[in-house]
Design a protein around this motif. Structure first.
Motif, PDB file in Angstrom:
ATOM      1  N   VAL A   1      20.257   1.577  -4.374  1.00 47.83           N
ATOM      2  CA  VAL A   1      20.602   2.969  -4.255  1.00 47.83           C
ATOM      3  C   VAL A   1      21.611   3.163  -5.417  1.00 47.83           C
ATOM      4  CG1 VAL A   1      19.923   4.106  -2.058  1.00 47.83           C
ATOM      5  CG2 VAL A   1      21.953   2.908  -2.268  1.00 47.83           C
ATOM      6  N   CYS A   2      22.686   1.419  -5.507  1.00 44.42           N
ATOM      7  CA  CYS A   2      23.665   1.354  -6.053  1.00 44.42           C
ATOM      8  C   CYS A   2      22.084   1.951  -8.164  1.00 44.42           C
ATOM      9  CB  CYS A   2      24.654   0.767  -6.488  1.00 44.42           C
ATOM     10  SG  CYS A   2      26.084   0.864  -5.259  1.00 44.42           S
ATOM     11  N   ARG A   3      21.926   0.143  -7.449  1.00 43.80           N
ATOM     12  CA  ARG A   3      21.101   0.653  -9.017  1.00 43.80           C
ATOM     13  C   ARG A   3      19.556   1.670  -9.619  1.00 43.80           C
ATOM     14  NH1 ARG A   3      15.503  -3.459  -8.180  1.00 43.80           N
ATOM     15  NH2 ARG A   3      14.641  -0.910  -7.769  1.00 43.80           N
ATOM     16  N   GLU A   4      19.409   2.201  -8.595  1.00 42.98           N
ATOM     17  CA  GLU A   4      18.875   3.114  -8.746  1.00 42.98           C
ATOM     18  C   GLU A   4      18.975   4.633  -8.967  1.00 42.98           C
ATOM     19  OE1 GLU A   4      15.454   3.329  -9.357  1.00 42.98           O
ATOM     20  OE2 GLU A   4      14.992   1.253  -8.623  1.00 42.98           O
TER      21      GLU A   4
ATOM     22  N   GLY B   1      15.750   1.231   4.798  1.00 41.07           N
ATOM     23  CA  GLY B   1      14.589   1.322   3.825  1.00 41.07           C
ATOM     24  C   GLY B   1      14.521   2.533   3.340  1.00 41.07           C
ATOM     25  N   PRO B   2      13.708   3.473   4.477  1.00 40.61           N
ATOM     26  CA  PRO B   2      13.303   5.107   4.209  1.00 40.61           C
ATOM     27  C   PRO B   2      14.220   6.139   4.080  1.00 40.61           C
ATOM     28  CG  PRO B   2      12.647   4.285   6.440  1.00 40.61           C
ATOM     29  CD  PRO B   2      13.504   2.914   5.950  1.00 40.61           C
ATOM     30  N   LEU B   3      15.444   5.422   4.395  1.00 40.20           N
ATOM     31  CA  LEU B   3      17.012   6.763   4.275  1.00 40.20           C
ATOM     32  C   LEU B   3      17.667   6.255   2.101  1.00 40.20           C
ATOM     33  CD1 LEU B   3      19.159   5.758   7.303  1.00 40.20           C
ATOM     34  CD2 LEU B   3      17.695   8.305   6.488  1.00 40.20           C
ATOM     35  N   ALA B   4      17.720   4.605   2.605  1.00 41.66           N
ATOM     36  CA  ALA B   4      17.931   4.459   0.633  1.00 41.66           C
ATOM     37  C   ALA B   4      16.205   5.187  -0.231  1.00 41.66           C
ATOM     38  CB  ALA B   4      17.647   2.635   0.731  1.00 41.66           C
ATOM     39  N   VAL B   5      14.931   4.657   0.457  1.00 38.54           N
ATOM     40  CA  VAL B   5      14.052   5.087  -0.654  1.00 38.54           C
ATOM     41  C   VAL B   5      14.183   6.752  -0.815  1.00 38.54           C
ATOM     42  CG1 VAL B   5      11.292   5.416  -0.820  1.00 38.54           C
ATOM     43  CG2 VAL B   5      12.805   3.321  -0.214  1.00 38.54           C
ATOM     44  N   GLY B   6      13.980   7.721   0.241  1.00 39.78           N
ATOM     45  CA  GLY B   6      14.878   8.612   1.044  1.00 39.78           C
ATOM     46  C   GLY B   6      15.679   9.600  -0.585  1.00 39.78           C
ATOM     47  N   ALA B   7      16.811   8.408  -0.537  1.00 43.42           N
ATOM     48  CA  ALA B   7      18.170   9.244  -1.181  1.00 43.42           C
ATOM     49  C   ALA B   7      17.416   9.041  -2.740  1.00 43.42           C
ATOM     50  CB  ALA B   7      19.004   8.391  -1.124  1.00 43.42           C
ATOM     51  N   VAL B   8      16.745   7.365  -2.982  1.00 47.34           N
ATOM     52  CA  VAL B   8      16.270   7.190  -4.643  1.00 47.34           C
ATOM     53  C   VAL B   8      15.335   8.664  -4.926  1.00 47.34           C
ATOM     54  CG1 VAL B   8      15.401   5.668  -5.856  1.00 47.34           C
ATOM     55  CG2 VAL B   8      16.486   5.289  -4.696  1.00 47.34           C
ATOM     56  N   VAL B   9      14.834   8.850  -3.947  1.00 45.83           N
ATOM     57  CA  VAL B   9      13.245   9.687  -4.474  1.00 45.83           C
ATOM     58  C   VAL B   9      13.915  11.504  -4.717  1.00 45.83           C
ATOM     59  CG1 VAL B   9      10.751  11.222  -3.829  1.00 45.83           C
ATOM     60  CG2 VAL B   9      11.281   8.618  -3.407  1.00 45.83           C
ATOM     61  N   HIS B  10      14.591  11.674  -3.695  1.00 42.02           N
ATOM     62  CA  HIS B  10      15.012  13.212  -3.508  1.00 42.02           C
ATOM     63  C   HIS B  10      15.989  13.190  -4.830  1.00 42.02           C
ATOM     64  CE1 HIS B  10      13.650  15.019  -0.172  1.00 42.02           C
ATOM     65  NE2 HIS B  10      13.747  14.536   0.649  1.00 42.02           N
ATOM     66  N   HIS B  11      16.949  12.022  -5.354  1.00 43.12           N
ATOM     67  CA  HIS B  11      17.831  12.313  -6.640  1.00 43.12           C
ATOM     68  C   HIS B  11      17.018  12.159  -7.805  1.00 43.12           C
ATOM     69  CE1 HIS B  11      20.830  10.667  -9.534  1.00 43.12           C
ATOM     70  NE2 HIS B  11      19.486  10.463  -9.956  1.00 43.12           N
TER      71      HIS B  11
END
Length: 430
Positions: free
Chosen positions: A196-199, A139-149
């Motif tokens: 993460v693919c969606r976002e 969860g944190p890794l996926a959300v982190g990837a998206v927010v940083h992106h």
């Protein structure tokens, strides 16, 4: 006579138990003249629609005012929350998801920055014990990837994605005791990859990685079905804690829902030969009321929650209708919606796992699938119930400010009223 009395006592007990679980729905239904404009004598709140059939500006203002009020309460309450809970379900990354949703609605950069603050807080305390989106490191890794992106921090986003994919080894391991459900199992990790693919875009995760997870979930379901001698009736069968659960959180409907996702890229033949008959097996377990049992062996028509019952199963049925184009799935989703309308205002609270907001998401999903205003009306009425947060005498959740149990989830649901067509049950819908 004794047998008849026993049946009557059982019925009375059931009615009493139902009263303990839910509030009678006080709202007139869509079919009872609610489309007409309110007269001047009518008291607030106003009807939720304007002349164009959209959610009215007056209702929107009430919702926005309540969101502001609840956000203040939530932030104050979070000062005493468990500092070590990083999960999306009850911890810090769930709050990050809320602020990402508020950013989508408002476009305010400050909301995205708040999301990043909670991502950083979560990333400092990852423990590697669980791998799912809702309850683990994914969860944190996926959300982190998206927010940083979204913030243009490409190096940080890539680092989160790399660490997310490193979790895959434990997900694929045949020697472990990992389940397949959403909260703690492989489907929960699959959601993280699809999210993460969606976002970010389909290039965020290579197809092979997703395919390996999907294959492992399918093989696990086939193996357990064979073990239970149900291969012909239910080719993909799963258990959690020795029970064959049905609901979205721990059960079959949540797993099938993930396998039906376009991003999972399950081959059409496998969908037809394995997933569809398994869904049909679950369908035949539903109660006459239209609700579903918590597990295949449970005969008690009690729970109307996203985690157990019609509010979770409805999402599987809508995806089945979308994929297989058969009206029976939409018809039974509609039956689920009737159950939720009559039994979905829960004494457990206003949250999204087992509360009124989560049940309201079922109406939003029905509205997106059908564009029938009845479902948007019902979604607004459940939102209206949430506008009186804390006044109905509901139980206080263990984590009262969290995304899935508490106030953050209610705020997330209320924020969907700004653009119902784009609504999305957090950490579940894609």
């Amino acid at each position: 006579m004794g047998e008849n009395m026993s049946k009557r006592l059982k019925l009375l007990s059931s009615d009493s138990e139902m009263e303990e679980r839910l509030f009678p729905n006080p709202f007139p239904d869509w079919d009872q003249g609610t489309v007409s404009s309110p007269s001047e004598a009518d008291a607030e709140p106003p009807e939720p629609f304007d002349a164009d059939g959209k959610v009215s500006s007056s209702f929107q203002r009430r919702v926005q005012s309540k969101i502001k009020d609840l956000l203040q309460q939530m932030e104050e309450g979070l000062k005493t929350a468990d500092p070590h809970d990083f999960s999306a379900y009850t911890g810090w990354i769930g709050i990050a998801l809320l602020y990402m949703q508020l950013h989508r609605v408002s476009g305010e950069a400050s909301d995205l920055q708040r999301a990043l603050d909670y991502v950083k807080r979560s990333m400092r305390i990852l423990n590697g014990r669980k791998v799912t989106f809702l309850c683990g490191d994914a969860g944190p890794l996926a959300v982190g990837a998206v927010v940083h992106h979204k913030l243009g921090n490409s190096a940080e986003s890539k680092d989160c994605l790399t660490r997310l994919l490193q979790l895959q080894a434990s997900v694929l391991s045949p020697d472990g005791d990992m389940p397949d459900e959403i909260l703690y199992g492989r489907s929960g990790y699959l959601f993280a990859l699809l999210y993460v693919c969606r976002e970010i875009g389909p290039e965020a995760v290579d197809e092979a990685s997703i395919s390996q997870v999907v294959t492992t979930i399918i093989e696990s379901g086939k193996s357990y079905s064979e073990e239970q001698k149900k291969s012909e009736r239910c080719p993909l069968l799963y258990e959690w804690h020795k029970k064959q659960y049905v609901g979205a959180a721990h059960g079959l409907s949540g797993i099938y829902y993930m396998l039906l996702q376009p991003g999972a890229k399950v081959h059409p033949d496998m969908l037809a030969e394995l997933v569809r008959p398994s869904i049909d097996y679950v369908r035949h377990k539903r109660f006459r009321s239209g609700n579903f049992p918590s597990s295949l062996s449970n005969e008690s028509d009690r729970l109307v929650h996203w985690c157990h019952g019609a509010p979770g199963v409805i999402h599987m049925l809508l995806m089945a209708h979308k994929v297989f184009k058969e009206e029976k799935y939409l018809k039974e989703a509609s039956d689920c919606a009737e159950v939720i309308w009559h039994r979905g205002l829960l004494r457990k609270g206003y949250g999204i796992c087992h509360g009124t907001a989560g049940n309201g998401y079922a109406f939003l999903s029905m509205y997106k699938a059908t564009r029938d205003q009845k479902y948007l009306y019902r979604a607004c009425k459940f939102a209206e119930w949430c506008l009186d947060y804390g006044t109905h005498g509901c139980r206080i959740p263990d984590r009262p400010y969290s995304l899935f149990e508490g106030m953050a989830g209610t705020i997330h649901y209320l924020s969907e009223m700004a653009n119902p067509e784009a609504s999305c049950f957090p950490a579940f819908e894609l």
